[in-house]
Design a protein around this motif. Structure first.
Motif, short mmCIF file in Angstrom:
data_model
loop_
_atom_site.label_atom_id
_atom_site.label_comp_id
_atom_site.label_asym_id
_atom_site.label_seq_id
_atom_site.Cartn_x
_atom_site.Cartn_y
_atom_site.Cartn_z
N SER A 7 33.08 31.81 37.28
CA SER A 7 34.30 31.91 38.08
C SER A 7 34.80 30.23 38.30
O SER A 7 35.86 29.90 38.61
CB SER A 7 34.54 32.67 39.16
OG SER A 7 33.16 32.23 40.11
N GLU A 16 41.20 32.81 31.92
CA GLU A 16 42.43 33.28 32.84
C GLU A 16 43.69 33.02 32.55
O GLU A 16 44.70 34.12 32.41
CB GLU A 16 41.80 33.08 34.38
CG GLU A 16 42.80 33.99 35.34
CD GLU A 16 42.35 33.68 36.56
OE1 GLU A 16 42.85 34.37 37.52
OE2 GLU A 16 41.21 32.92 37.07
N ASP A 25 41.83 40.75 33.40
CA ASP A 25 41.90 40.81 35.00
C ASP A 25 40.19 40.73 35.35
O ASP A 25 39.40 40.39 34.31
CB ASP A 25 42.42 41.99 35.35
CG ASP A 25 41.98 43.22 34.78
OD1 ASP A 25 40.67 43.47 34.40
OD2 ASP A 25 42.62 44.37 35.20
N GLU A 26 40.03 40.70 36.62
CA GLU A 26 38.59 40.73 36.89
C GLU A 26 37.74 41.75 36.31
O GLU A 26 36.65 41.50 36.07
CB GLU A 26 38.65 40.85 38.54
CG GLU A 26 39.24 39.65 39.18
CD GLU A 26 39.29 39.47 40.67
OE1 GLU A 26 38.57 40.64 41.23
OE2 GLU A 26 39.62 38.74 41.29
#
Length: 373
Positions: A7, A16, A25-26
């Motif tokens: 991240s 992203e 998405d996550e």
């Protein structure tokens, strides 16, 4: 060097930024993490064509070979809408190395006697069923599409295209009501790509996630896709005047990123819409019948001549259309036979019912003969 997609890394930010418009998405990032450690790149399949596919990747659209993901099970082949891990840039040729687990899949049965399923679209949130008002409504076909849509895990929406051909508002409202009776719990929208009627409402639906556009040839799917995209992205041909049928303008499934947000998968016109293990979907489409059946005297009531049948009572008092019950039975029979081709227990149950019905028929004939002697 392995591609680090943690991240905090720039690579993660790039992924992203570029893939979020495609539905990243996550959850997908977490599912892809093991492949990131192997130096692979994530992407979403936009089109599949003869062993190759177009993948929307962080660096843009890349052409990838599917040689390493061609299983014997047709339910596991690469499909438009799949999220995949592909070789990084510099590899020539680039291969799809694996598919990420699907969240949803719209599946129909093939014409194969082996009862195989065919995946039309993967990871969809909304199933938009296009029905042309240029021809007579086929409520049975709509119910069939809806059963597959509910089974897929997507939220169905019925759009009645070419609404400009029904200028009488009262007549149009009756058509909408007819479809609503065949689609309990489903929104029904009259739409005209010519006048713009209803397109804003459809755009609001497709802006939230991924949608697949389904229907027979000539239903106006490509025209609606162009209206939602705000550009002539899909070729369009006029339907035949004699029967309103189209000529398969769209020949492959294509993933389009919409300017108002969301992703749309346009599909070729479907000649056949066979059920494939869609028992739950059938139950959802005919939820009012299954609710009525809970009030029948016998738990295995066939809704034919049994005493205390709540379904038969509803038909008698007019609160349930006999056409709905006939359609329900038809789809249940079809689905059971599809399942029975691969499920020994289902085959045994069908044979047991046949034997029971045969015995009942013989008993009835014997009783009739006894009365006439």
């Amino acid at each position: 060097m392995p591609l680090n997609l943690s991240s905090s890394s720039p690579a993660s930010a790039d992924v992203e930024a570029t893939l979020t418009p495609y539905g990243w998405d996550e959850g997908w990032a977490a599912a892809f993490a093991p492949y990131a450690a192997q130096g692979l790149v994530p992407g979403r399949v936009a089109r599949v064509d003869r062993g190759l596919c177009d993948v929307l990747a962080p660096e843009g659209t890349v052409r990838a070979d599917t040689e390493f993901v061609v299983p014997h099970d047709p339910m596991k082949v690469v499909c438009t809408g799949d999220w995949v891990a592909v070789d990084p840039g510099g590899a020539d040729p680039r291969y799809v190395r694996t598919l990420l687990p699907r969240r949803t899949a719209f599946v129909r049965s093939t014409s194969s006697k082996r009862s195989e399923g065919q995946i039309l679209a993967a990871n969809v949130d909304h199933a938009i069923i296009a029905v042309s008002l240029a021809v007579e409504l086929d409520l049975g076909r709509i119910e069939r599409f809806l059963a597959l849509a509910w089974e897929s895990g997507a939220q169905p929406l019925v759009v009645l295209t070419k609404a400009d051909l029904v200028p009488d508002p009262v007549g149009l409202s009756y058509l909408v009501q007819d479809v609503e009776t065949a689609a309990p719990g489903v929104r029904v929208l009259p739409v005209s790509s010519m006048t713009g009627e209803g397109t804003a409402e459809v755009a609001a639906v497709v802006a939230d996630g991924t949608s697949v556009l389904l229907g027979v040839s000539g239903a106006g799917k490509s025209t609606l896709a162009n209206a939602l995209a705000g550009a002539e992205l899909m070729a369009v041909q006029a339907a035949r005047d004699v029967d309103g049928k189209g000529r398969h303008t769209t020949t492959t499934r294509n993933l389009l990123v919409l300017p108002g947000g969301g992703v749309l998968i346009d599909t070729p016109g479907l000649r056949g819409v066979g059920l494939f293990d869609a028992g739950n979907g059938v139950g959802q489409v005919f939820s009012e019948i299954e609710q009525l059946a809970e009030g029948c005297r016998f738990h295995d009531c066939a809704h034919e001549s049994e005493p205390g049948c709540a379904v038969a009572a509803a038909i008698e008092d007019g609160s349930l259309a006999e056409r709905r019950l006939d359609s329900y039975r038809k789809l249940l029979r079809e689905n059971r036979h599809i399942v029975a081709k691969t499920d020994a227990r289902a085959r045994a149950e069908i044979r047991r019912e046949w034997r029971l019905r045969g015995a009942q028929g013989r008993a009835a004939m014997e009783a009739k003969r006894g009365r006439t002697r």
